[in-house]
Structure formats: structure tokens, C-alpha cells
Enzyme design. Structure first.
Site, PDB file in Angstrom:
ATOM      1  N   GLU A  93      -6.727  -4.092   7.888  1.00 46.78           N
ATOM      2  CA  GLU A  93      -5.898  -3.113   8.229  1.00 46.78           C
ATOM      3  C   GLU A  93      -6.900  -2.086   8.994  1.00 46.78           C
ATOM      4  OE1 GLU A  93      -2.481  -1.890   6.388  1.00 46.78           O
ATOM      5  OE2 GLU A  93      -2.517   0.188   6.994  1.00 46.78           O
ATOM      6  N   LYS A 271       2.231   1.371  -1.599  1.00 44.78           N
ATOM      7  CA  LYS A 271       1.618   0.326  -0.577  1.00 44.78           C
ATOM      8  C   LYS A 271       0.160   1.001  -0.026  1.00 44.78           C
ATOM      9  CE  LYS A 271       0.642  -2.060   3.575  1.00 44.78           C
ATOM     10  NZ  LYS A 271      -0.184  -1.677   4.450  1.00 44.78           N
ATOM     11  N   ASP A 287      -7.965 -11.551  -8.581  1.00 46.60           N
ATOM     12  CA  ASP A 287      -6.692 -12.111  -8.307  1.00 46.60           C
ATOM     13  C   ASP A 287      -6.017 -11.115  -7.778  1.00 46.60           C
ATOM     14  OD1 ASP A 287      -4.189 -13.080  -8.341  1.00 46.60           O
ATOM     15  OD2 ASP A 287      -4.638 -14.440 -10.206  1.00 46.60           O
ATOM     16  N   HIS A 385      -5.125   5.890  13.291  1.00 43.63           N
ATOM     17  CA  HIS A 385      -4.776   4.593  13.831  1.00 43.63           C
ATOM     18  C   HIS A 385      -5.295   4.208  15.183  1.00 43.63           C
ATOM     19  CE1 HIS A 385      -2.154   2.505  10.593  1.00 43.63           C
ATOM     20  NE2 HIS A 385      -2.822   3.343  10.200  1.00 43.63           N
TER      21      HIS A 385
HETATM   22  C1  MEV Z   1      -0.065   2.066   5.637  1.00 40.96           C
HETATM   23  O1  MEV Z   1      -0.410   0.920   5.618  1.00 40.96           O
HETATM   24  C2  MEV Z   1       0.101   2.826   4.390  1.00 40.96           C
HETATM   25  C3  MEV Z   1       0.980   4.087   4.520  1.00 40.96           C
HETATM   26  O2  MEV Z   1       2.196   3.946   4.915  1.00 40.96           O
HETATM   27  C4  MEV Z   1       0.956   4.634   3.158  1.00 40.96           C
HETATM   28  C5  MEV Z   1       1.811   5.975   2.902  1.00 40.96           C
HETATM   29  O3  MEV Z   1       2.735   6.029   3.868  1.00 40.96           O
HETATM   30  O4  MEV Z   1       1.638   6.777   2.120  1.00 40.96           O
HETATM   31  C6  MEV Z   1       0.210   4.977   5.576  1.00 40.96           C
END
Ligand code: MEV
Length: 437
Positions: A93, A271, A287, A385
Site C-alpha cells: 500500500e 485497519k 504470522d 495518496h
Molecule cells: C487506509 O488504508 C487506512 C485508513 O482508512 C485508516 C483510517 O481511516 O483511519 C486511512
């Protein structure tokens, strides 16, 4: 088998490497190795031509047809418990490595990341079915605690020699759709191992005796990935000025409160944390699925899924972030030892124990989380990004590492991020350079 990992090379002197971005991958390997006090060639194995040979992969899993390349970047600026760490991160990513480095920079002024841990204790479960008197069965198993701990230790004298071993026996009567089951937990200090092999072996060895004592039939005997006896906590103070001022700080607190209150937002928030955690776990050959299962089960520990981190404002107006996660990561056994890139990654980190590794992993998770929240609260996630995406586009259009930055900056400013436009900008730039030569 060695359980302790004393580092042979020098300690990392600094995790700040100005200009790293402008070097080629090969030059970066040398710069990072030097900053870590390692030999110039210590990271050569990260060159795909020298990485995991297919013959080695063939011994790791079944029906091997090849190996998958995943980019490995190095997060800079990271200080954990007073120690400078250059952190290898394996991720596909864009923005993740840059974001972690940037957030770590904002924490340096107040000393970086501070961590604490419960110690490396894993849980093995033995499921018992068909007990006639489950409560009495529970009591009988608990009465045999010392015998069971000794039997577990006898399975792994090497672990015991290195200070680990069985620590406790816990028993629950669990109402299930198939009747009351008796569930035995064996708690084991696994030291520097991830621990799955050690505790699974113990559970299987103990199960017949436990079944005999309980008067029930042992069925499943396996570790729990809800590793809540192996927690790592990270804390850092992020400078309000570097974050963008008091309004950004307040908005990050609001954003974190949203995640704490709402499972839909918590999943995305977590995430972002896992972007950092998984990247370090993967780079070190650990792992990833075990760690992810543990973290998400921890996020739901009170019966409702919530954020793994919390953010507050301290008395100086700076932002304090805290994160608590179960981290079943090790330094011995598995791919951490078998995979040459994972070995080099652990060498670069310079961690000597599984606890030190977990401390770095949790710190990077917190850094990643803060970076995402800051971007979301301050400017939206797409700007960062897009800048990175533009660099990839510039490279695809043929820009050399020295030209990528200028081409990317132009196509971002023009909001024209395409290989075609990057090619035109590149031609213009080269023309200008020729004109001035
Ligand atoms: C993207 O990989 C992760 C985010 O969505 C985390 C978040 O929203 O806090 C940017």
C-alpha cells in the site's frame, strides 16, 4: 535451539536518515545498514535477485510454483523506549511507510514511543465434552494444577531452561448449543517464540490426563489466537505544532471518539492501525493472521467492536495516543528463521527479545493510526495518496530516481496524474536541462 538473541552488530545510532527518499533502493540499503551499525552488505538479501530462493520456498509450503515479491520499505524517525529503530515494513500500500515515518517524527520531541507488556504468555485450550458433573470436573482439574504444570514443562525442557514454561491452569464451564463443555486453559510463557508449536504440543500431551481427571472426552487441543495474556501497550505524545495546531488536535480527538463509539468507523480506524502492525509482522516473517485475529478479538473484548487506540489532549495541548494490542510475535522458529529477508529485517531492527519486537510493532501501529487520523482530519486522505501515486506514474513514464520528484510535483500541481502527462513533463524538463547545459 537458541532462545536468546543477542545482537552482534552495533546499535542503530539514529533512525533519522535525511535524503533517504532521493536514493535508489540499492543506495538506500547501504545508507540504512550504515545507520543501523551493520555492514554495508547486510541488507543485500532484500534485493529480489538475492531473496527467498524457490528451493527454500519449496520446503516452506506445498505445491510451490514461485514466490511473491512485496515491497519492503524502512520507516525512519522511530524511537521506542529510548532506542532508535529503523523499521522494515512489507506492504503493497502506498503512503504507509511515509506516514509511519512522519508520525514517528512528530513523537520524537517528547521521547518517541513508550511501551509496556504483560509478558509473552500464550493460552492453549483443551476442550472437554460429555462431562457428567461439569462443575465438579472443573474443580478436579484445578486440584491437579501442579501435576499438570509439571507435565507441561516436561514437554519442553529447552523452553524451561530459557526461563519460560507453564504458568497457570484455568478452567471454565461453558454453556454451548451442544450442552455444557469444560474448557481448560493452559497459560504458558513462551519467551521469544511465537509459541504456537510449544503450546499445541503441551495441549496435546496433557489432554488424555486432563480428560481422565475430568471424566470427560478431550476434543480440540489448540492455542487461542485471542492472546490477551500477551498484551503490548504503546503511548506517545505528538507535538501539536507539528500536527497543524490546536484545531487539528481537537479534530483528531473527535475522529478517535467516533471510532471508539461506532463499530463501522472502528473497523476502518483499526485497519489503519493494522496497516502498520501487519507490515512489520510480515517483514519479520511472523504470522500476520494470528496477530490480526488477536487484535480484532481484543477490539471486541467487551462484546462490542471498538477502536484499539485512544487519543487525548495533555496539559500542554499536545496529543497523547495510546494503543493496547495482543501481539503473538516471535524471533525463533518459523519463517522468522527460515526466510532470509525476515532474518535481515530482524537484524536491521536489532531487537533481542520477542517483547522488544512487539514494542516496535505496537509503536508503528500507533504511528500509522495517528498519521491516518491527522490526514483525515486535516486535509483528507487522497492528497498524500495522490502524491505517492504520482511518483509511481512518473517512474512509469521513464523518470529516473533523480527526476521522479520534479515530475511528480508538476503533475500533482496540475491535477493531471497520467503517464502521458508525466512523459510530456519529463520531456520538457530534460529539454530545459539541455538548454541550460
Ligand atoms: C487506509 O488504508 C487506512 C485508513 O482508512 C485508516 C483510517 O481511516 O483511519 C486511512
Amino acid at each position: 535451539m537458541a532462545w536468546n538473541h543477542s545482537r552482534t552488530g552495533a546499535q542503530t545510532m539514529t533512525s533519522r536518515i535525511p535524503g533517504l527518499r532521493d536514493l535508489s533502493p540499492g543506495e538506500r540499503r547501504v545508507a540504512v545498514a550504515r545507520a543501523a551499525g551493520l555492514a554495508d552488505g547486510a541488507l543485500d538479501v532484500l534485493d529480489p535477485a538475492a531473496g527467498l530462493p524457490v528451493e527454500a520456498a519449496d520446503h516452506m509450503v506445498e505445491n510451490v510454483v514461485g514466490v511473491l515479491g512485496v515491497p519492503v520499505g524502512v520507516a525512519t524517525n522511530v524511537v521506542v523506549d529510548g532506542v532508535e529503530r529503523l523499521v522494515p515494513m512489507a506492504t503493497e500500500e502506498p503512503s504507509v511507510v511515509a506516514a509511519a515515518s512522519n508520525a514517528a517524527r512528530m513523537a520524537r520531541g517528547a521521547g518517541g514511543f513508550r511501551t509496556s507488556t504483560t509478558g509473552p504468555v500464550m493460552i492453549a485450550q483443551i476442550q472437554l465434552v460429555g462431562a457428567v458433573d461439569p462443575e465438579a470436573a472443573r474443580a478436579r482439574v484445578l486440584e491437579a494444577r501442579e501435576e499438570l504444570l509439571a507435565a507441561a514443562d516436561a514437554c519442553d525442557p529447552v523452553l524451561v531452561r530459557f526461563g519460560g514454561g507453564a504458568r497457570d491452569v484455568q478452567v471454565r464451564c461453558l454453556p454451548t448449543d451442544a450442552g455444557v463443555q469444560v474448557v481448560v486453559h493452559l497459560l504458558v510463557d513462551v519467551r521469544d517464540a511465537m509459541g504456537a508449536n510449544a503450546v499445541n504440543t503441551m495441549a496435546e500431551a496433557l489432554a488424555p490426563r486432563v480428560g481422565e481427571i475430568a471424566g470427560a472426552r478431550p476434543l480440540l487441543r489448540i492455542l487461542s489466537n485471542k492472546a490477551d495474556q500477551r498484551l503490548t501497550r504503546a503511548r506517545a505524545v505528538f507535538d501539536a505544532g507539528m500536527l497543524g495546531g490546536p484545531q487539528v488536535v481537537a479534530d483528531i480527538v473527535q475522529a478517535a471518539a467516533f471510532a471508539a463509539a461506532d463499530p463501522y468507523r472502528a473497523a476502518t480506524h483499526n485497519k489503519g492501525i493494522m496497516n502498520g502492525i501487519t507490515a512489520v509482522v510480515l517483514a519479520t516473517g511472523n504470522d500476520t493472521r494470528a496477530v490480526e485475529a488477536g487484535c480484532h478479538s481484543h477490539a471486541a473484548r467487551d462484546g462490542r467492536y471498538t477502536a484499539l487506540s485512544r487519543f487525548e489532549v495533555d496539559t500542554d495541548g499536545n496529543l497523547v495516543g495510546t494503543l493496547e494490542v495482543p501481539l503473538a510475535v516471535g524471533l525463533v522458529g518459523g519463517a522468522t528463521r527460515a526466510h532470509p529477508v525476515a532474518r535481515a529485517a530482524v537484524g536491521l531492527l536489532g531487537v533481542r527479545t520477542s517483547g522488544e519486537l512487539a514494542a516496535v510493532v505496537a509503536s508503528v501501529g500507533l504511528a500509522q493510526n495517528l498519521a491516518a487520523l491527522r490526514a483525515l482530519a486535516a486535509e483528507g486522505i487522497q492528497r498524500g495518496h495522490m502524491t505517492l501515486h504520482a511518483r509511481t506514474v512518473a517512474a512509469s513514464a521513464g523518470a529516473t530516481p533523480a527526476e521522479v520528484g520534479a515530475v511528480a510535483a508538476r503533475i500533482v500541481a496540475e491535477r493531471a496524474i497520467s503517464v502521458e502527462r508525466a512523459g510530456e513533463v519529463l520531456a520538457e524538463l530534460r529539454g530545459e536541462l539541455r538548454g541550460t547545459a
